[in-house]
Design a protein around this motif. Structure first.
Motif, PDB file in Angstrom:
ATOM      1  N   ASN A 186       0.697  -1.046   0.104  1.00 22.96           N
ATOM      2  CA  ASN A 186      -0.028  -0.284  -0.366  1.00 22.96           C
ATOM      3  C   ASN A 186       0.827   1.208  -0.372  1.00 22.96           C
ATOM      4  N   SER A 187       1.783   1.398   0.855  1.00 26.55           N
ATOM      5  CA  SER A 187       2.717   2.603   0.884  1.00 26.55           C
ATOM      6  C   SER A 187       3.511   2.576  -0.143  1.00 26.55           C
ATOM      7  N   ASN A 188       3.867   1.389  -1.025  1.00 25.13           N
ATOM      8  CA  ASN A 188       4.695   1.517  -2.228  1.00 25.13           C
ATOM      9  C   ASN A 188       3.937   1.870  -3.225  1.00 25.13           C
ATOM     10  N   ASP A 189       3.245   2.220  -3.430  1.00 28.99           N
ATOM     11  CA  ASP A 189       1.729   1.930  -4.517  1.00 28.99           C
ATOM     12  C   ASP A 189       1.772   3.818  -4.383  1.00 28.99           C
ATOM     13  N   VAL A 190       1.395   4.312  -3.478  1.00 26.43           N
ATOM     14  CA  VAL A 190       1.413   5.789  -3.167  1.00 26.43           C
ATOM     15  C   VAL A 190       2.084   6.404  -3.377  1.00 26.43           C
ATOM     16  N   ILE A 191       3.422   6.294  -3.267  1.00 28.51           N
ATOM     17  CA  ILE A 191       4.550   6.606  -3.605  1.00 28.51           C
ATOM     18  C   ILE A 191       4.860   6.626  -4.982  1.00 28.51           C
ATOM     19  N   VAL A 192       4.071   5.455  -5.821  1.00 25.51           N
ATOM     20  CA  VAL A 192       5.058   5.663  -7.017  1.00 25.51           C
ATOM     21  C   VAL A 192       3.726   6.369  -7.846  1.00 25.51           C
TER      22      VAL A 192
ATOM     23  N   ASP B 209       6.948  11.960  -6.794  1.00 25.43           N
ATOM     24  CA  ASP B 209       7.187  12.527  -6.214  1.00 25.43           C
ATOM     25  C   ASP B 209       9.099  12.365  -5.897  1.00 25.43           C
ATOM     26  N   THR B 210       9.774  12.676  -6.603  1.00 27.42           N
ATOM     27  CA  THR B 210      11.040  12.423  -7.125  1.00 27.42           C
ATOM     28  C   THR B 210      11.865  12.188  -5.083  1.00 27.42           C
ATOM     29  N   SER B 211      11.478  12.880  -4.028  1.00 27.64           N
ATOM     30  CA  SER B 211      12.232  12.783  -2.919  1.00 27.64           C
ATOM     31  C   SER B 211      11.312  11.717  -2.573  1.00 27.64           C
ATOM     32  N   LYS B 212      10.470  11.597  -2.739  1.00 27.20           N
ATOM     33  CA  LYS B 212       9.430   9.904  -1.491  1.00 27.20           C
ATOM     34  C   LYS B 212      10.300   9.063  -2.435  1.00 27.20           C
TER      35      LYS B 212
END
Length: 561
Positions: A205-211, A215-218
């Motif tokens: 779930n966490s990685n799906d949101v970031i991808v 957001d390059t910094s994330k």
């Protein structure tokens, strides 16, 4: 006249058969009415008739009438065993015969009948009453004891039920404990797996949101390691216990308990006659002795033979002869256990059997040189020498004859021969159907004579004791009794008889001695810790001596009270 009322009817005249008896002729022993007196007196004028009133008649018995001469039989012929008249005595039919007055014979018979009546009333009747009472008491006791036996079995069954219930509960508790242990282990393992599942889900779930946010910094700030999920958890495979039920069969019965077989034995000496007077034959009959419930060993004698001990023979109540696997026959003191004398066989070979005569001489058979020998004052005399036969065992009889078992050179025949001195008197070999009485082998065969003159032979190969009467007719074969002490086949060796006409035989397979009565009925065993019993003999006090084969000891055993 009604026979059922004849005891109440009056006596009638012997002549007219109708008038009441009033008179009696003491000469002719005839009952008469008054009217027939004259007729009777003229019927035989050669006699002096003594006519008296019936109540005053003499007690002289009425003589039986002669069927040939119609005269009273006043004499008795001993040879013909019949009453006779005077004319019979003078006849050729009884010429040279012995006569007694019939009154003497009648008195003797009357005395015997009175004696028998006394014995029936005073001895037999009360004895049989006591026996009947004893049997009734035994039946009552038997019912009680069988009831106690059933109660004991029921109680034992209840105890088993309780123990089985306890065992079932114990096994079920162990199953529950094993189940809980396995479930706890698997639950812990499941908790660890579920935690990994939750962690993986959070990572997804966490990685799906970031991808998706780009957001390059994330993206550069994400730090995780999925390799830790590459090593999968171990698979836990429970191994369940197995219940293996025990077999329900004969083993269960043996574990629960077994019931020995029942039996009914005939003890011919179990009852004794009530007596109020001493019988004239009592002096010639041995006193009745009862079998002890627990025979006891009185003494043990070490004979010192090199390998085997075979035979024992009583010289007296203090001394015994023994023989074994060498040429020496040894005389021992029973009380001291010491060696008194040694005799070596004439041939230098071992004796097959030994016996003692009434005069105290030692008899032995020599199988190798086919002789029967007697030892007198330490000198050996040959009594019998055989040609085509080999002597096995020999015994002196009550009449002084010698009974010898012998085995033919052709290995096919065995027989018993009676000798008077060295003269053959009788041969016993076949039964009434022409079949051999004894098996055809030389191995271990013993002989003895019983008090009733029966000839008893222990036949090892046939696993039997063969008993014939004095004439050589087969009476019975005894083939052992079950259950035997060691449950092995009956293997008879030495044989002996006692004052009660018991037949005793050693059973080497079952380490015991069998006791049977003179008719072949089993009475009981004697063991007393016996080991390989072989030869037997009995002294004048009915003590049993047993020669033990391997340990070379002789045991003296008391088995009668």
């Amino acid at each position: 006249m009604d026979p059922r009322r004849s005891a109440q009817d009056v006596m009638r005249c012997d002549l007219c058969k109708t008038a009441v008896v009033q008179m009696h002729c003491d000469t002719c022993l005839v009952n008469l009415c008054t009217a027939c007196v004259g007729k009777h007196m003229i019927s035989d004028e050669s006699k002096k008739h003594e006519i008296v009133k019936f109540k005053l008649r003499k007690t002289t018995p009425k003589y039986p009438g002669c069927t040939f001469h119609r005269e009273p039989c006043e004499m008795y012929c001993i040879q013909c065993d019949i009453p006779v008249c005077i004319s019979c005595v003078a006849s050729h039919q009884h010429k040279g015969h012995t006569f007694l007055k019939i009154l003497q014979v009648l008195d003797e018979r009357k005395n015997k009948i009175m004696k028998d009546l006394t014995e029936l009333n005073e001895n037999f009747y009360p004895t049989y009453q006591d026996i009947a009472s004893d049997v009734q008491n035994r039946m009552s006791q038997l019912k009680k004891e069988y009831g106690d036996l059933s109660t004991a079995i029921t109680k034992h069954g209840e105890n088993w039920h309780r123990e089985i219930d306890k065992l079932v509960q114990k096994l079920k508790a162990e199953v529950d404990e094993m189940k809980n242990t396995h479930l706890q282990t698997l639950q812990k393992h499941l908790d660890e797996i579920n935690k990994n599942i939750s962690d993986i889900k959070d990572e997804i779930n966490s990685n799906d949101v970031i991808v998706n946010e780009n957001d390059t910094s994330k993206l550069f700030s994400i730090t995780y390691d999925i390799n830790r999920y590459r090593i999968l958890p171990e698979k836990i495979v429970p191994s369940l216990p197995k219940f293996t039920p025990g077999r329900i069969g004969e083993e269960l019965g043996e574990l629960f308990g077994t019931l020995s077989s029942s039996s009914l034995t005939l003890d011919k000496h179990g009852y004794s006659m009530k007596t109020t007077q001493k019988s004239p034959e009592a002096g010639s009959s041995p006193p009745v002795k009862q079998l002890l419930d627990e025979p006891e060993t009185v003494t043990t004698i070490d004979t010192g033979f090199s390998s085997y001990l075979y035979n024992v023979a009583c010289l007296s109540d203090e001394e015994i002869w023994t023989s074994g696997n060498d040429s020496t026959m040894k005389l021992y003191s029973i009380n001291q256990g010491s060696l008194l004398k040694s005799i070596t066989t004439k041939s230098g070979k071992q004796p097959f059997d030994i016996a003692v005569t009434k005069s105290g001489d030692l008899v032995y058979t020599d199988y190798n040189d086919k002789t029967v020998n007697i030892v007198k004052n330490e000198n050996i005399e040959q009594v019998i020498r055989l040609q085509n036969w080999k002597p096995l065992c020999a015994r002196r009889t009550s009449s002084g004859d010698l009974l010898v078992i012998m085995y033919n050179n052709d290995d096919k025949q065995t027989k018993v021969v009676r000798y008077s001195g060295s003269t053959e008197k009788q041969t016993i070999q076949f039964d009434d159907k022409g079949k051999p009485l004894y098996s055809s082998d030389y191995y271990n065969r013993y002989i003895t004579e019983n008090r009733n003159l029966d000839i008893c032979v222990s036949n090892c190969k046939a696993e039997a004791v063969v008993v014939v009467n004095q004439a050589g007719k087969l009476r019975f074969r005894y083939t052992g009794h079950t259950p035997a002490p060691k449950n092995k086949p009956f293997s008879p060796r030495g044989i002996a008889t006692d004052s009660q006409s018991h037949i005793l035989t050693a059973d080497i397979n079952n380490d015991c001695v069998h006791i049977i009565d003179q008719d072949g009925q089993f009475l009981r065993y004697i063991d007393c810790g016996l080991s390989d019993p072989y030869g037997l003999c009995i002294d004048t006090n009915d003590n049993l001596f047993v020669a033990q084969w391997l340990n070379r000891q002789v045991k003296k055993i008391k088995y009668l009270n």
